[in-house]
Design a protein around this motif. Structure first.
Motif, short mmCIF file in Angstrom:
data_model
loop_
_atom_site.label_atom_id
_atom_site.label_comp_id
_atom_site.label_asym_id
_atom_site.label_seq_id
_atom_site.Cartn_x
_atom_site.Cartn_y
_atom_site.Cartn_z
N LEU A 1 47.22 37.68 41.30
CA LEU A 1 46.93 37.75 42.72
C LEU A 1 48.06 37.31 43.60
N LEU A 2 48.73 36.21 43.59
CA LEU A 2 49.88 35.75 44.25
C LEU A 2 51.14 36.67 44.02
N GLY A 3 51.38 37.14 42.54
CA GLY A 3 52.34 38.01 42.60
C GLY A 3 52.08 39.40 43.13
N ASN A 4 51.00 39.80 43.22
CA ASN A 4 50.69 41.00 44.01
C ASN A 4 50.90 40.79 45.28
N GLU A 5 50.47 39.58 45.85
CA GLU A 5 50.65 39.32 47.47
C GLU A 5 52.16 39.51 47.84
N ILE A 6 53.04 38.64 46.82
CA ILE A 6 54.31 38.75 47.27
C ILE A 6 54.98 39.80 47.07
N PHE A 7 54.46 40.83 46.00
CA PHE A 7 55.09 42.15 46.06
C PHE A 7 54.61 42.94 47.30
N HIS B 1 46.74 48.40 42.88
CA HIS B 1 46.66 47.15 42.61
C HIS B 1 45.99 46.63 41.25
N LEU B 2 46.81 46.06 40.50
CA LEU B 2 46.24 45.78 39.07
C LEU B 2 45.21 44.52 39.43
N ILE B 3 45.54 43.50 40.53
CA ILE B 3 44.49 42.64 40.68
C ILE B 3 44.73 42.13 42.18
N SER B 4 43.55 42.65 42.85
CA SER B 4 43.37 42.28 44.29
C SER B 4 42.49 41.27 44.50
N GLY B 5 42.06 40.77 45.61
CA GLY B 5 41.01 39.78 46.00
C GLY B 5 39.71 40.13 45.03
N TRP C 1 39.59 19.86 38.36
CA TRP C 1 38.44 20.71 38.60
C TRP C 1 38.62 20.58 40.13
N ILE C 2 38.77 19.51 40.94
CA ILE C 2 39.09 19.63 42.27
C ILE C 2 40.20 20.56 42.53
N VAL C 3 41.44 20.51 41.91
CA VAL C 3 42.37 21.33 42.15
C VAL C 3 42.06 22.79 42.02
N LEU C 4 41.33 23.02 40.76
CA LEU C 4 40.90 24.66 40.74
C LEU C 4 40.16 25.04 42.11
N GLY C 5 39.19 24.33 42.41
CA GLY C 5 38.40 24.77 43.38
C GLY C 5 39.21 24.96 44.73
N ALA C 6 40.04 23.92 45.00
CA ALA C 6 40.83 24.03 46.04
C ALA C 6 41.84 25.34 46.16
N GLY C 7 42.44 25.35 44.71
CA GLY C 7 43.35 26.36 44.55
C GLY C 7 42.71 27.83 44.75
N VAL C 8 41.53 27.98 44.41
CA VAL C 8 40.79 29.35 44.30
C VAL C 8 40.49 29.54 45.81
N ALA C 9 39.91 28.54 46.62
CA ALA C 9 39.72 28.77 48.18
C ALA C 9 41.02 29.23 48.87
N VAL C 10 42.06 28.54 48.63
CA VAL C 10 43.44 28.75 49.16
C VAL C 10 43.76 30.00 48.93
N LEU C 11 43.83 30.29 47.68
CA LEU C 11 44.45 31.84 47.57
C LEU C 11 43.41 32.92 48.17
N ASP C 12 42.17 32.56 48.17
CA ASP C 12 41.35 33.72 48.61
C ASP C 12 41.71 33.83 50.39
N LEU C 13 41.69 32.57 51.11
CA LEU C 13 42.08 32.54 52.35
C LEU C 13 43.26 33.10 52.58
N PHE C 14 44.30 32.84 51.88
CA PHE C 14 45.69 33.29 52.06
C PHE C 14 45.63 34.84 52.12
N ARG C 15 44.76 35.45 50.93
CA ARG C 15 44.84 36.83 50.75
C ARG C 15 44.17 37.55 52.14
#
Length: 269
Positions: A237-243, A203-207, A130-144
């Motif tokens: 989301l990551l795939g969309n950003e890479i594209f 975009h299929l999935i954005s932020g 769950w800690i990994v989940l929270g950190a992953g969501v936050a990092v992906l959002d900030l990267f976006r």
């Protein structure tokens, strides 16, 4: 106080938006904006602050394992966040500070909700995932949201350089090359036009869809859906950003290849 119609509120919507906003939020947000515009003096900045407060309440609900309440609060927070933009465009009361406040408020809401979701489930289970989940969501959002303005900056810089090159070519008496108006439209272009008529981005999935999946859909389904739904949404989301980065790379590559040649064929096409 001016009286606005629902048609005027519709006209104040963004020209194109995410499919989640168009189909699941705007039908409510437009009617809420109509009430706010006609019966209150609430400013867009006040709405933004209200949205942030509701987002923090959503984070608190997630931290207490009140998943359905957290999902409802997050949806309401995002809906109010959509109302503030409509009021700003409708009344012409938007400010540069308001743009900053809206941008920062969104990031704070997502980080706190991710932390609340992670804490609530970790407190129940003691599982580190769950800690990994929270950190992953936050990092992906900030990267976006760090990546998007930088890509826009790169494109604007290149477009400015191309405009300057075109001006120099025009001054030298060069004629723009034909663009091939008779080319058959691709399926992608037809799809883009179809979506544009409905104000939907391609975009299929954005932020926005990512947030909806993690903080609305998954909590409503239940705790068992949090990890798989968030993981799938994160990968998309990551795939969309890479594209998007790939498309930007192609755009910059075409420019850097053509710019040194300063030829009629490449500079003006």
């Amino acid at each position: 106080m001016s009286t606005y119609s629902l048609a005027e509120v519709y006209a104040a919507r963004k020209r194109r938006d995410s499919w989640w906003t168009v189909y699941f939020v705007d039908p409510v947000a437009c009617r809420a904006a109509l009430v706010v515009a006609n019966h209150t003096r609430i400013t867009p900045n006040a709405l933004t602050v209200t949205s942030l407060v509701l987002g923090l309440l959503a984070a608190g609900c997630f931290a207490m394992d009140e998943l359905a309440a957290g999902a409802a609060m997050f949806y309401l927070s995002f809906m109010i966040d959509c109302v503030d933009g409509k009021i700003a465009r409708l009344k012409g009361t938007g400010t540069p500070f308001g743009l900053w406040l809206d941008y920062v408020g969104d990031r704070v809401r997502v980080v706190f909700c991710a932390a609340g979701l992670a804490y609530g489930q970790y407190a129940l289970t003691g599982e580190a995932r769950w800690i990994v989940l929270g950190a992953g969501v936050a990092v992906l959002d900030l990267f976006r949201y760090v990546n998007a303005p930088q890509m826009k900056r790169v494109r604007e810089t290149i477009k400015e350089a191309r405009a300057q090159a075109a001006e120099r070519a025009t001054a030298a008496g060069l004629v723009p090359a034909p663009r091939g108006a008779g080319r058959r439209r691709s399926f992608g272009r037809r799809l883009n036009r179809y979506l544009a008529r409905r104000r939907v981005r391609t975009h299929l999935i954005s932020g926005i869809e990512f947030h909806a999946a993690v903080f609305v859909v998954a909590p409503l389904v239940g705790a068992a859906a949090l990890v798989p739904v968030s993981a799938v949404a994160g990968v998309l989301l990551l795939g969309n950003e890479i594209f998007l980065v790939y498309r930007m790379w192609l755009f910059t590559r075409r420019h850097t290849v053509s710019a040194p040649q300063e030829s009629r064929e490449h500079v003006l096409v």
